[in-house]
Motif scaffolding. Structure first.
Motif, mmCIF file in Angstrom:
data_model
loop_
_atom_site.group_PDB
_atom_site.id
_atom_site.type_symbol
_atom_site.label_atom_id
_atom_site.label_comp_id
_atom_site.label_asym_id
_atom_site.label_seq_id
_atom_site.Cartn_x
_atom_site.Cartn_y
_atom_site.Cartn_z
ATOM 1 N N CYS A 131 -18.356 43.619 50.612
ATOM 2 C CA CYS A 131 -17.388 44.602 51.093
ATOM 3 C C CYS A 131 -17.116 44.332 52.568
ATOM 4 N N LYS A 132 -15.866 44.192 52.902
ATOM 5 C CA LYS A 132 -15.503 43.840 54.280
ATOM 6 C C LYS A 132 -15.644 45.020 55.235
ATOM 7 N N THR A 133 -15.643 46.251 54.713
ATOM 8 C CA THR A 133 -15.786 47.406 55.593
ATOM 9 C C THR A 133 -17.247 47.822 55.762
ATOM 10 N N CYS A 134 -18.131 47.294 54.932
ATOM 11 C CA CYS A 134 -19.563 47.576 55.050
ATOM 12 C C CYS A 134 -20.188 46.552 55.985
ATOM 13 N N GLY A 135 -21.304 46.878 56.547
ATOM 14 C CA GLY A 135 -22.031 45.892 57.334
ATOM 15 C C GLY A 135 -22.733 44.914 56.420
ATOM 16 N N LEU A 136 -22.663 43.645 56.726
ATOM 17 C CA LEU A 136 -23.301 42.620 55.897
ATOM 18 C C LEU A 136 -24.794 42.891 55.750
ATOM 19 N N TYR A 137 -25.440 43.255 56.845
ATOM 20 C CA TYR A 137 -26.888 43.465 56.800
ATOM 21 C C TYR A 137 -27.273 44.689 55.975
ATOM 22 N N ASP A 138 -26.315 45.565 55.708
ATOM 23 C CA ASP A 138 -26.601 46.704 54.839
ATOM 24 C C ASP A 138 -27.026 46.236 53.447
ATOM 25 N N TYR A 139 -26.446 45.147 52.975
ATOM 26 C CA TYR A 139 -26.845 44.611 51.669
ATOM 27 C C TYR A 139 -28.308 44.186 51.689
ATOM 28 N N PHE A 140 -28.713 43.551 52.764
ATOM 29 C CA PHE A 140 -30.096 43.089 52.874
ATOM 30 C C PHE A 140 -31.049 44.280 52.969
ATOM 31 N N ASP A 141 -30.650 45.306 53.691
ATOM 32 C CA ASP A 141 -31.462 46.516 53.797
ATOM 33 C C ASP A 141 -31.507 47.285 52.488
ATOM 34 N N ASP A 142 -30.419 47.243 51.718
ATOM 35 C CA ASP A 142 -30.390 47.963 50.448
ATOM 36 C C ASP A 142 -31.478 47.478 49.488
ATOM 37 N N ILE A 143 -31.808 46.209 49.546
ATOM 38 C CA ILE A 143 -32.914 45.693 48.721
ATOM 39 C C ILE A 143 -34.210 46.403 49.106
ATOM 40 N N ALA A 144 -34.442 46.562 50.407
ATOM 41 C CA ALA A 144 -35.656 47.233 50.883
ATOM 42 C C ALA A 144 -35.684 48.695 50.424
ATOM 43 N N TRP A 145 -34.544 49.369 50.499
ATOM 44 C CA TRP A 145 -34.475 50.764 50.052
ATOM 45 C C TRP A 145 -34.690 50.864 48.545
ATOM 46 N N GLU A 146 -34.114 49.951 47.809
ATOM 47 C CA GLU A 146 -34.282 49.935 46.351
ATOM 48 C C GLU A 146 -35.752 49.708 45.984
ATOM 49 N N ALA A 147 -36.424 48.873 46.753
ATOM 50 C CA ALA A 147 -37.834 48.540 46.488
ATOM 51 C C ALA A 147 -38.741 49.755 46.609
ATOM 52 N N ILE A 148 -38.403 50.666 47.510
ATOM 53 C CA ILE A 148 -39.225 51.868 47.694
ATOM 54 C C ILE A 148 -39.343 52.640 46.390
ATOM 55 N N ASP A 149 -38.248 52.710 45.631
ATOM 56 C CA ASP A 149 -38.267 53.414 44.341
ATOM 57 C C ASP A 149 -39.235 52.790 43.349
ATOM 58 N N PHE A 150 -39.600 51.539 43.580
ATOM 59 C CA PHE A 150 -40.528 50.839 42.687
ATOM 60 C C PHE A 150 -41.903 50.653 43.327
ATOM 61 N N GLY A 151 -42.152 51.380 44.415
ATOM 62 C CA GLY A 151 -43.461 51.337 45.059
ATOM 63 C C GLY A 151 -43.712 50.097 45.896
ATOM 64 N N LEU A 152 -42.656 49.401 46.298
ATOM 65 C CA LEU A 152 -42.799 48.202 47.123
ATOM 66 C C LEU A 152 -42.267 48.463 48.521
ATOM 67 N N LYS A 153 -42.911 47.863 49.498
ATOM 68 C CA LYS A 153 -42.419 47.917 50.875
ATOM 69 C C LYS A 153 -42.088 46.495 51.300
ATOM 70 N N ILE A 154 -40.792 46.220 51.431
ATOM 71 C CA ILE A 154 -40.362 44.913 51.902
ATOM 72 C C ILE A 154 -39.385 45.106 53.053
ATOM 73 N N LYS A 155 -39.332 44.117 53.904
ATOM 74 C CA LYS A 155 -38.491 44.221 55.095
ATOM 75 C C LYS A 155 -37.795 42.886 55.334
ATOM 76 N N PRO A 156 -36.460 42.906 55.497
ATOM 77 C CA PRO A 156 -35.776 41.647 55.814
ATOM 78 C C PRO A 156 -36.135 41.222 57.231
ATOM 79 N N VAL A 157 -36.520 39.949 57.385
ATOM 80 C CA VAL A 157 -36.947 39.488 58.709
ATOM 81 C C VAL A 157 -36.115 38.335 59.250
ATOM 82 N N GLU A 158 -35.412 37.619 58.360
ATOM 83 C CA GLU A 158 -34.677 36.451 58.849
ATOM 84 C C GLU A 158 -33.631 36.010 57.831
ATOM 85 N N VAL A 159 -32.444 35.718 58.315
ATOM 86 C CA VAL A 159 -31.435 35.054 57.489
ATOM 87 C C VAL A 159 -31.696 33.566 57.639
ATOM 88 N N VAL A 160 -32.182 32.943 56.584
ATOM 89 C CA VAL A 160 -32.601 31.543 56.609
ATOM 90 C C VAL A 160 -31.404 30.599 56.518
#
Length: 89
Positions: free
Chosen positions: A40-69
């Protein structure tokens, strides 16, 4: 790893029209995830990467994006490879 598969499945369910994620590599304390799509061009690109972390919380996981490789962009589509750290309790 099974919980992470569910995280990716949920992300793709909600964001699949704009971005698809897939696990490229998973280790004990980190995971590499590839994102492809038009994004989505109106959303922040990094929001997609953060959304994975938020989704993971619902499954009991804590992950954090640290680097675009890797990143590849053209006018219509992009590809991003992101390294995440898995946090242990």
């Amino acid at each position: 790893m099974e919980k992470l598969d569910y995280v990716i499945k949920e992300f793709n369910k909600w964001h699949g029209r704009e971005a698809q994620a897939r696990i490229l590599e998973a280790k004990e304390d980190e995971v590499i995830i590839e994102f492809r799509g038009t994004f989505c061009k109106t959303c922040g690109l990094y929001d997609y990467f953060d959304d994975i972390a938020w989704e993971a919380i619902d499954f009991g996981l804590k992950i954090k994006p640290v680097e675009v490789v890797e990143s590849e962009e053209d006018f219509e589509e992009g590809r991003y490879v992101v390294r995440y750290k898995l946090e242990r309790d």
